[in-house]
Write an enzyme that holds these catalytic residues in place. Structure first.
Site, PDB file in Angstrom:
ATOM      1  N   SER A  91     -44.167 -28.843  53.850  1.00 28.00           N
ATOM      2  CA  SER A  91     -44.633 -27.883  52.853  1.00 28.00           C
ATOM      3  C   SER A  91     -43.526 -26.850  52.565  1.00 28.00           C
ATOM      4  O   SER A  91     -42.447 -27.221  52.135  1.00 28.00           O
ATOM      5  CB  SER A  91     -45.938 -27.249  53.325  1.00 28.00           C
ATOM      6  OG  SER A  91     -46.638 -26.645  52.267  1.00 28.00           O
ATOM      7  N   HIS A 226     -53.358 -32.171  53.320  1.00 28.61           N
ATOM      8  CA  HIS A 226     -52.057 -31.514  53.349  1.00 28.61           C
ATOM      9  C   HIS A 226     -51.503 -31.444  54.768  1.00 28.61           C
ATOM     10  O   HIS A 226     -50.303 -31.602  54.980  1.00 28.61           O
ATOM     11  CB  HIS A 226     -52.186 -30.103  52.758  1.00 28.61           C
ATOM     12  CG  HIS A 226     -50.875 -29.449  52.487  1.00 28.61           C
ATOM     13  ND1 HIS A 226     -49.932 -29.989  51.639  1.00 28.61           N
ATOM     14  CD2 HIS A 226     -50.336 -28.288  52.964  1.00 28.61           C
ATOM     15  CE1 HIS A 226     -48.873 -29.192  51.594  1.00 28.61           C
ATOM     16  NE2 HIS A 226     -49.090 -28.167  52.394  1.00 28.61           N
TER      17      HIS A 226
END
Length: 261
Positions: A91, A226
């Site tokens: 990320s 995620h």
């Protein structure tokens, strides 16, 4: 390995053939990566990258831009470059690892970039990240919930939020201020790892990664959102082992879409 405040490592780990420098997600604890050492064994040493203001460096003033963070981390890595190494980031950490990769691209020991949970840098920051970075208090917590990764007890307890979320807010603002600049493509192979149910990263968002690479980046999809590796670190360490094994990390692991579900 040359000592540096930028690095957290398991001092009991055996002398490695290679290293994997790991960059955490927004608000992430760099030390969490050290639990991956056992899975990599003697093949590579896990080195967590710890910027000023975090972990044991909490008394230092934090840096305020992605460029400053990348400059500092790249200098530390260059100063310790005595064997092949791979960069891994998730990320926000993937954006930072990419910028570090640009800075250490001339080092012969740099072999591979593994970018996890991240759209192409040219598409960043996304509107959702920019809007989330402007929020405060409960509104920020609820907006961050879109990405996952916040324990329910933190979401439910404002006192815990005030204790644990300042670093997360700071990192969101760093990403919101990220200024992508075109540059020559990376000369090392690049592998992209993403969760099939990630609401933030979709297939189309990965296409522009090809602009950043001299060869087509490999794409790996794993089950999950995620934070697809929460509770199952093998989703990442299996990829890292494959990268390290492939001609000492110098060759891509496929250069194409790969399902590892």
């Amino acid at each position: 390995m040359k000592s540096s405040p930028w690095f957290l490592r398991d001092e009991t780990a055996p002398e490695p053939a290679a290293r994997v420098y790991c960059f955490p997600h927004a608000g992430g604890n760099p030390r969490s990566f050290l639990g991956w050492q056992q899975a990599l064994g003697n093949g590579a040493e896990v080195v967590a990258v710890c910027p000023p203001g975090r972990g044991p460096r909490y008394q230092e003033s934090p840096l305020t831009t992605v460029a400053e963070l990348a400059d500092g981390a790249a200098a530390a890595i260059a100063g310790a470059a005595d064997r092949p190494f791979v960069l891994f980031g998730h990320s926000f950490g993937a954006v930072l690892a990419f910028e570090v990769a640009r800075r250490v691209g001339g080092l012969p020991d740099f072999r591979h970039l593994v970018a996890s949970g991240c759209s192409a840098p040219a598409l960043l920051p996304t509107r959702r990240v920019v809007e989330t970075a402007r929020l405060e208090g409960r509104a920020f917590t609820e907006a961050v919930g879109f990405f996952g990764g916040l324990p329910p007890e933190v979401v439910a307890d404002e006192a815990l939020q005030e204790l644990l979320l300042p670093h997360l807010r700071s990192d969101f603002r760093l990403v919101a201020g990220y200024a992508y600049r075109p540059a020559p493509p990376l000369t090392v192979p690049v592998t992209l790892v993403n969760g099939t149910d990630d609401p933030h990263v979709k297939e189309a968002g990965l296409d522009l990664w090809a602009r950043e690479c001299s060869g087509e980046p490999a794409r790996r999809w794993v089950e999950g959102g995620h934070f697809y590796f929460d509770g199952r670190p093998g989703a990442v360490t299996d990829v890292l082992r494959a990268v390290i094994r492939s001609e000492d990390g110098a060759k891509s692991v496929g250069g194409k879409h790969v399902e590892v579900i």
